[in-house]
Scaffold this motif. Structure first.
Motif, PDB file in Angstrom:
ATOM      1  N   LEU A   4       1.031  -1.173   0.475  1.00  0.00           N
ATOM      2  CA  LEU A   4       0.183   0.252   0.052  1.00  0.00           C
ATOM      3  C   LEU A   4       0.836   1.216   0.096  1.00  0.00           C
ATOM      4  O   LEU A   4       1.955   1.518   0.923  1.00  0.00           O
ATOM      5  N   ASP A   5       0.948   2.302  -1.002  1.00  0.00           N
ATOM      6  CA  ASP A   5       1.620   3.413  -0.778  1.00  0.00           C
ATOM      7  C   ASP A   5       0.196   4.714  -0.888  1.00  0.00           C
ATOM      8  O   ASP A   5      -0.295   4.731  -1.610  1.00  0.00           O
ATOM      9  N   GLU A   6       0.254   5.141   0.150  1.00  0.00           N
ATOM     10  CA  GLU A   6       0.276   6.727   0.523  1.00  0.00           C
ATOM     11  C   GLU A   6       0.578   8.082   0.528  1.00  0.00           C
ATOM     12  O   GLU A   6       1.803   7.811   0.088  1.00  0.00           O
ATOM     13  N   SER A   7      -0.617   8.533  -0.490  1.00  0.00           N
ATOM     14  CA  SER A   7       0.387   9.941  -0.091  1.00  0.00           C
ATOM     15  C   SER A   7      -0.670  10.833  -0.173  1.00  0.00           C
ATOM     16  O   SER A   7      -2.269  10.691   0.768  1.00  0.00           O
ATOM     17  N   GLY A   8      -0.724  11.769  -0.039  1.00  0.00           N
ATOM     18  CA  GLY A   8      -1.319  13.754  -0.047  1.00  0.00           C
ATOM     19  C   GLY A   8      -1.279  13.672   1.458  1.00  0.00           C
ATOM     20  O   GLY A   8      -2.040  14.769   1.828  1.00  0.00           O
ATOM     21  N   GLY A   9      -0.435  13.191   2.742  1.00  0.00           N
ATOM     22  CA  GLY A   9      -0.811  14.060   3.564  1.00  0.00           C
ATOM     23  C   GLY A   9       0.195  15.485   3.651  1.00  0.00           C
ATOM     24  O   GLY A   9       0.560  15.798   2.869  1.00  0.00           O
ATOM     25  N   GLY A  10      -0.027  16.154   4.328  1.00  0.00           N
ATOM     26  CA  GLY A  10       0.302  17.050   5.324  1.00  0.00           C
ATOM     27  C   GLY A  10      -0.242  18.566   6.021  1.00  0.00           C
ATOM     28  O   GLY A  10       0.036  17.798   7.116  1.00  0.00           O
ATOM     29  N   LEU A  11       0.680  19.533   5.232  1.00  0.00           N
ATOM     30  CA  LEU A  11      -0.214  20.060   7.318  1.00  0.00           C
ATOM     31  C   LEU A  11      -1.225  21.091   6.773  1.00  0.00           C
ATOM     32  O   LEU A  11      -0.763  21.687   5.182  1.00  0.00           O
ATOM     33  N   VAL A  12      -1.751  21.333   7.203  1.00  0.00           N
ATOM     34  CA  VAL A  12      -3.145  22.546   7.017  1.00  0.00           C
ATOM     35  C   VAL A  12      -3.232  23.292   7.835  1.00  0.00           C
ATOM     36  O   VAL A  12      -4.109  22.613   8.764  1.00  0.00           O
ATOM     37  N   ALA A  14      -6.589  25.130  10.086  1.00  0.00           N
ATOM     38  CA  ALA A  14      -7.660  24.808  10.125  1.00  0.00           C
ATOM     39  C   ALA A  14      -9.184  25.012   9.555  1.00  0.00           C
ATOM     40  O   ALA A  14      -8.935  26.106   9.066  1.00  0.00           O
ATOM     41  N   GLY A  15     -10.351  24.565   8.743  1.00  0.00           N
ATOM     42  CA  GLY A  15     -10.835  25.054   8.580  1.00  0.00           C
ATOM     43  C   GLY A  15     -10.587  24.251   6.697  1.00  0.00           C
ATOM     44  O   GLY A  15     -11.194  24.319   5.593  1.00  0.00           O
ATOM     45  N   GLY A  16      -9.476  23.882   6.167  1.00  0.00           N
ATOM     46  CA  GLY A  16      -8.222  22.853   5.494  1.00  0.00           C
ATOM     47  C   GLY A  16      -8.569  21.756   5.034  1.00  0.00           C
ATOM     48  O   GLY A  16      -9.965  21.319   5.475  1.00  0.00           O
ATOM     49  N   SER A  17      -8.486  21.955   4.068  1.00  0.00           N
ATOM     50  CA  SER A  17      -8.793  20.515   2.690  1.00  0.00           C
ATOM     51  C   SER A  17      -7.205  19.495   2.590  1.00  0.00           C
ATOM     52  O   SER A  17      -6.576  20.071   1.997  1.00  0.00           O
ATOM     53  N   LEU A  18      -7.202  18.127   2.927  1.00  0.00           N
ATOM     54  CA  LEU A  18      -6.782  17.091   1.723  1.00  0.00           C
ATOM     55  C   LEU A  18      -7.256  15.801   1.562  1.00  0.00           C
ATOM     56  O   LEU A  18      -8.228  15.620   1.821  1.00  0.00           O
ATOM     57  N   ARG A  19      -6.193  15.758   0.942  1.00  0.00           N
ATOM     58  CA  ARG A  19      -7.672  14.350  -0.396  1.00  0.00           C
ATOM     59  C   ARG A  19      -6.309  13.143  -0.330  1.00  0.00           C
ATOM     60  O   ARG A  19      -4.247  13.237  -0.627  1.00  0.00           O
ATOM     61  N   LEU A  20      -6.238  12.360   0.831  1.00  0.00           N
ATOM     62  CA  LEU A  20      -5.656  11.266   1.002  1.00  0.00           C
ATOM     63  C   LEU A  20      -6.266  10.389  -0.010  1.00  0.00           C
ATOM     64  O   LEU A  20      -6.841  10.273  -0.346  1.00  0.00           O
ATOM     65  N   SER A  21      -4.461  10.029  -0.635  1.00  0.00           N
ATOM     66  CA  SER A  21      -4.526   8.383  -1.826  1.00  0.00           C
ATOM     67  C   SER A  21      -4.223   7.378  -1.608  1.00  0.00           C
ATOM     68  O   SER A  21      -3.348   7.637  -0.423  1.00  0.00           O
ATOM     69  N   LEU A  81      -9.396  10.177   0.477  1.00  0.00           N
ATOM     70  CA  LEU A  81     -10.372   9.865   1.404  1.00  0.00           C
ATOM     71  C   LEU A  81     -10.062  11.552   1.046  1.00  0.00           C
ATOM     72  O   LEU A  81      -8.487  11.992   1.686  1.00  0.00           O
ATOM     73  N   GLN A  82     -11.174  12.336   1.364  1.00  0.00           N
ATOM     74  CA  GLN A  82     -11.274  13.413   0.482  1.00  0.00           C
ATOM     75  C   GLN A  82     -11.482  14.406   2.339  1.00  0.00           C
ATOM     76  O   GLN A  82     -12.406  13.990   3.167  1.00  0.00           O
ATOM     77  N   MET A  83     -10.542  14.961   2.804  1.00  0.00           N
ATOM     78  CA  MET A  83     -11.139  15.741   4.642  1.00  0.00           C
ATOM     79  C   MET A  83     -11.251  17.046   4.478  1.00  0.00           C
ATOM     80  O   MET A  83     -10.365  17.971   4.256  1.00  0.00           O
ATOM     81  N   ASN A  84     -12.409  17.546   4.722  1.00  0.00           N
ATOM     82  CA  ASN A  84     -12.521  19.122   4.661  1.00  0.00           C
ATOM     83  C   ASN A  84     -13.243  19.441   6.009  1.00  0.00           C
ATOM     84  O   ASN A  84     -12.795  18.335   6.833  1.00  0.00           O
ATOM     85  N   SER A  85     -12.595  20.561   6.461  1.00  0.00           N
ATOM     86  CA  SER A  85     -13.220  21.214   7.432  1.00  0.00           C
ATOM     87  C   SER A  85     -12.125  21.167   8.404  1.00  0.00           C
ATOM     88  O   SER A  85     -13.286  20.597   9.427  1.00  0.00           O
ATOM     89  N   LEU A  86     -11.177  20.388   8.163  1.00  0.00           N
ATOM     90  CA  LEU A  86      -9.775  19.766   9.262  1.00  0.00           C
ATOM     91  C   LEU A  86      -9.974  20.609   9.944  1.00  0.00           C
ATOM     92  O   LEU A  86      -9.808  22.001  10.436  1.00  0.00           O
ATOM     93  N   THR A  87      -9.519  20.174  11.229  1.00  0.00           N
ATOM     94  CA  THR A  87      -9.287  20.616  12.544  1.00  0.00           C
ATOM     95  C   THR A  87      -8.720  20.037  13.289  1.00  0.00           C
ATOM     96  O   THR A  87      -7.954  19.600  13.179  1.00  0.00           O
ATOM     97  N   PRO A  88      -7.490  20.619  14.401  1.00  0.00           N
ATOM     98  CA  PRO A  88      -6.900  20.086  15.172  1.00  0.00           C
ATOM     99  C   PRO A  88      -6.574  18.643  15.802  1.00  0.00           C
ATOM    100  O   PRO A  88      -5.797  17.948  15.488  1.00  0.00           O
ATOM    101  N   ASP A  89      -8.160  18.157  15.671  1.00  0.00           N
ATOM    102  CA  ASP A  89      -8.256  16.859  16.776  1.00  0.00           C
ATOM    103  C   ASP A  89      -8.267  15.995  15.349  1.00  0.00           C
ATOM    104  O   ASP A  89      -8.081  14.756  15.636  1.00  0.00           O
ATOM    105  N   ASP A  90      -8.040  16.371  14.448  1.00  0.00           N
ATOM    106  CA  ASP A  90      -7.848  15.060  13.287  1.00  0.00           C
ATOM    107  C   ASP A  90      -6.092  15.037  12.751  1.00  0.00           C
ATOM    108  O   ASP A  90      -5.975  14.817  12.147  1.00  0.00           O
ATOM    109  N   THR A  91      -5.237  15.673  13.697  1.00  0.00           N
ATOM    110  CA  THR A  91      -3.323  15.451  13.443  1.00  0.00           C
ATOM    111  C   THR A  91      -3.814  13.929  13.938  1.00  0.00           C
ATOM    112  O   THR A  91      -3.922  13.853  14.823  1.00  0.00           O
ATOM    113  N   ALA A  92      -3.166  13.777  12.776  1.00  0.00           N
ATOM    114  CA  ALA A  92      -2.499  12.123  12.978  1.00  0.00           C
ATOM    115  C   ALA A  92      -1.970  11.556  11.924  1.00  0.00           C
ATOM    116  O   ALA A  92      -1.748  11.715  11.522  1.00  0.00           O
TER     117      ALA A  92
END
Length: 120
Positions: A4-12, A14-21, A81-92
């Motif tokens: 499994l090869d993951e990508s899309g993580g990073g620094l964003v 709060a309120g922003g979005s990321l898309r993991l694949s 995984l489309q992640m919207n409205s990110l909060t610090p609690d989503d940090t992981a």
């Protein structure tokens, strides 16, 4: 063996979005029963974030429902995984998971993880 090869993580912010694949390779003869995303934050247990079955059914953690969307491109076998409205609690560290069945053996495969950091 499934890799499994993951990508899309990073620094964003709060309120922003990321898309993991997550792309799965190898074990092409195995039936993929489900693909999903888990996360593990410092000091916390690993938890299921979202899962999609081969039949297209989805399941979300209550904490992300309405904000995160899991999807799969069956033609090329990635899961997103489309992640919207990110909060610090989503940090992981977010981990891709694949459950596969060979016809005789059930197997779970995990990615290395991709770090998601949400700043306030």
């Amino acid at each position: 063996q499934v890799q499994l090869d993951e990508s899309g993580g990073g620094l964003v912010q709060a309120g922003g979005s990321l898309r993991l694949s997550c792309a799965a390779s190898g074990g092409s003869a195995f039936r993929i029963v489900s693909m999903g995303w888990y996360r593990q934050a410092p000091g916390k247990q690993r938890e299921l974030v979202a899962l999609i079955t081969a039949g297209g059914s989805t399941n979300y953690a209550d904490s992300v429902k309405g904000r995160f969307t899991i999807s799969r491109d069956y033609a090329i076998n990635p899961v997103y995984l489309q992640m919207n409205s990110l909060t610090p609690d989503d940090t992981a560290v977010y981990l891709c998971n694949v459950r596969a069945y060979s016809g005789t053996i059930w197997s779970d495969y995990w990615g290395q993880g991709t770090q998601v950091t949400v700043s306030s």
